[in-house]
Write a protein that holds these residues in place. Structure first.
Motif, short mmCIF file in Angstrom:
data_model
loop_
_atom_site.label_atom_id
_atom_site.label_comp_id
_atom_site.label_asym_id
_atom_site.label_seq_id
_atom_site.Cartn_x
_atom_site.Cartn_y
_atom_site.Cartn_z
N ARG A 17 50.25 -62.63 59.33
CA ARG A 17 48.96 -62.58 60.04
C ARG A 17 48.29 -61.21 59.94
O ARG A 17 47.25 -60.98 60.54
CB ARG A 17 49.16 -62.97 61.51
CG ARG A 17 49.51 -64.44 61.64
CD ARG A 17 50.05 -64.80 63.01
NE ARG A 17 49.37 -64.13 64.10
CZ ARG A 17 49.94 -63.75 65.23
NH1 ARG A 17 51.24 -63.97 65.41
NH2 ARG A 17 49.26 -63.16 66.17
N LEU A 18 48.91 -60.32 59.18
CA LEU A 18 48.31 -58.98 59.06
C LEU A 18 47.66 -58.81 57.69
O LEU A 18 48.29 -59.05 56.66
CB LEU A 18 49.39 -57.90 59.24
CG LEU A 18 48.90 -56.47 59.00
CD1 LEU A 18 47.97 -55.99 60.12
CD2 LEU A 18 50.08 -55.50 58.87
N GLU A 19 46.42 -58.41 57.71
CA GLU A 19 45.75 -58.08 56.45
C GLU A 19 45.20 -56.67 56.62
O GLU A 19 44.43 -56.39 57.55
CB GLU A 19 44.60 -59.05 56.18
CG GLU A 19 43.95 -58.81 54.83
CD GLU A 19 42.69 -59.67 54.63
OE1 GLU A 19 41.97 -59.40 53.67
OE2 GLU A 19 42.44 -60.57 55.45
N VAL A 20 45.61 -55.77 55.75
CA VAL A 20 45.14 -54.38 55.86
C VAL A 20 44.05 -54.15 54.82
O VAL A 20 44.25 -54.42 53.63
CB VAL A 20 46.30 -53.38 55.64
CG1 VAL A 20 45.79 -51.95 55.70
CG2 VAL A 20 47.39 -53.60 56.68
N LEU A 21 42.88 -53.71 55.27
CA LEU A 21 41.80 -53.34 54.34
C LEU A 21 41.73 -51.83 54.32
O LEU A 21 41.51 -51.22 55.37
CB LEU A 21 40.45 -53.89 54.81
CG LEU A 21 40.25 -55.38 54.92
CD1 LEU A 21 38.84 -55.69 55.41
CD2 LEU A 21 40.46 -56.03 53.55
N LEU A 22 41.89 -51.23 53.16
CA LEU A 22 41.83 -49.77 53.09
C LEU A 22 40.45 -49.36 52.62
O LEU A 22 39.91 -49.96 51.69
CB LEU A 22 42.88 -49.25 52.10
CG LEU A 22 44.33 -49.28 52.56
CD1 LEU A 22 45.25 -48.85 51.43
CD2 LEU A 22 44.52 -48.36 53.77
N GLY A 23 39.87 -48.36 53.25
CA GLY A 23 38.56 -47.90 52.78
C GLY A 23 37.77 -47.26 53.89
O GLY A 23 38.21 -47.21 55.04
N ASP A 24 36.61 -46.79 53.50
CA ASP A 24 35.70 -46.16 54.45
C ASP A 24 35.01 -47.27 55.25
O ASP A 24 34.30 -48.10 54.68
CB ASP A 24 34.68 -45.34 53.66
CG ASP A 24 33.69 -44.62 54.56
OD1 ASP A 24 33.52 -45.06 55.72
OD2 ASP A 24 33.09 -43.64 54.10
#
Ligand code: SAM
Length: 298
Positions: A17-24
């Motif tokens: 259930r975890l989605e990590v979005l990396l970015g500004d």
């Protein structure tokens, strides 16, 4: 932080259930999410707040950590020294509440400022106003926080020129002929006042040199149109200004000045008030009355 949360759920059912979005966060296109909890660097407080509030489907609730001064301005009410364009805009689009103060010593190493946690509940549905137009009007109202609206709108030549440009644009769009008082004159192409300047941090929005606001007192009455005729003639002689050209410009300028006066004095009765004492309804009424006069700030 991304590594930390990923590690925490590793090998557990929650991992799915975890989605990590990396970015500004400011530049990233965000998917819909229900709740936003953040503790971001304070330089992005304002862009983050307005990004969240302007999402096509804003989150149901946001719990955000800000520098205390910024939080106080977000939550400031009419009449307070800290009440500014930021307060009006944030409160137009959300219900803002201060939750708690977090002293600098709660962090290691301690930062130079205290923090506050704020709750933002975006209004749903979002108020149906054109944000650009609304914000441009607020920029003029808050241009000098201790000035009355009369001084801010009628005492500033550049503001009136800009309003005239707005009115001319609206007439052109609606095929309404503009009576120049004989002969034709091209529509003015006047830049919106205020530009993209951020305010200077003390709650007062500045024009940053773009606007050259005449220095009139709060009672008004010392603007260029109150120059005795003798001085006007002398000034025109010195400037080599053609009187006939000035007359042509003057007719439309006078019409627009009268529209602004009517909105401030007759329609809204806000001429002698200062922006920091006005609430959302006052500003909405002001915009509606300008619009009724054919003055649209977009
Ligand atoms: C004050 S730390 C807080 C970290 C974590 N939320 C916590 O409470 O422990 C700020 C965090 O925001 C991240 N950050 C800085 N600028 C950002 C940006 N423009 N978009 C997304 N994250 C940013 C930093 O990498 C850092 O992890």
């Amino acid at each position: 932080m991304a590594a930390e949360v990923t590690k925490r759920v590793q090998g557990k059912p929650e991992a799915k259930r975890l989605e990590v979005l990396l970015g500004d966060v400011i530049k990233t296109e965000l998917p819909y999410f229900d709740v936003c909890i953040s503790n971001t660097p304070y330089q992005i407080s304002s862009p983050l707040t307005f990004k969240l509030l302007s999402l096509p489907r804003p989150p149901r609730i946001c719990i955000l950590t800000f520098q205390s001064e910024f939080a106080s301005r977000l939550t400031a009410l009419p009449g307070s020294q800290l009440y500014s364009r930021l307060s009006v805009n944030a409160q137009m689009y959300s219900h803002v509440t201060h939750i708690l103060k977090v002293g600098r010593n709660n962090f290691n190493p301690p930062p130079q400022v205290d923090s506050s946690v704020v709750r933002l509940v975006p209004k749903n549905p979002r108020p149906k106003i054109d944000f650009e137009e609304w914000d441009r009007m607020l920029r003029v109202c808050f241009g000098r926080k201790n000035r009355t609206l009369r001084a801010g709108w009628l005492g500033a030549k550049k503001v009136l020129e800009w309003v005239e440009g707005c009115w001319r644009a609206w007439c052109a769009l609606n095929y309404i002929p503009v009576d120049e008082g004989g002969g034709g004159e091209d529509a003015m192409d006047v830049e919106a006042p205020g530009g993209e300047e951020e305010d200077d941090g003390d709650g007062e929005e500045e024009w940053g040199g773009i606007m050259d606001i005449d220095d009139v007192g709060d009672g008004g009455g010392e603007g260029e149109d109150d120059l005795p005729d003798f001085f006007k003639l002398e000034r025109d002689k010195v400037n080599g200004t053609s009187t006939s050209k000035r007359k042509k410009r003057g007719k439309v300028s006078e019409l627009v000045r009268e529209k602004v006066r009517k909105v401030l004095e007759d329609d809204t009765d806000l001429a002698d008030r200062r922006a920091r004492t006005l609430d959302q309804n006052d500003f909405l009424r002001l915009l509606l009355c300008f619009n009724n006069e054919g003055i649209h700030f977009n």
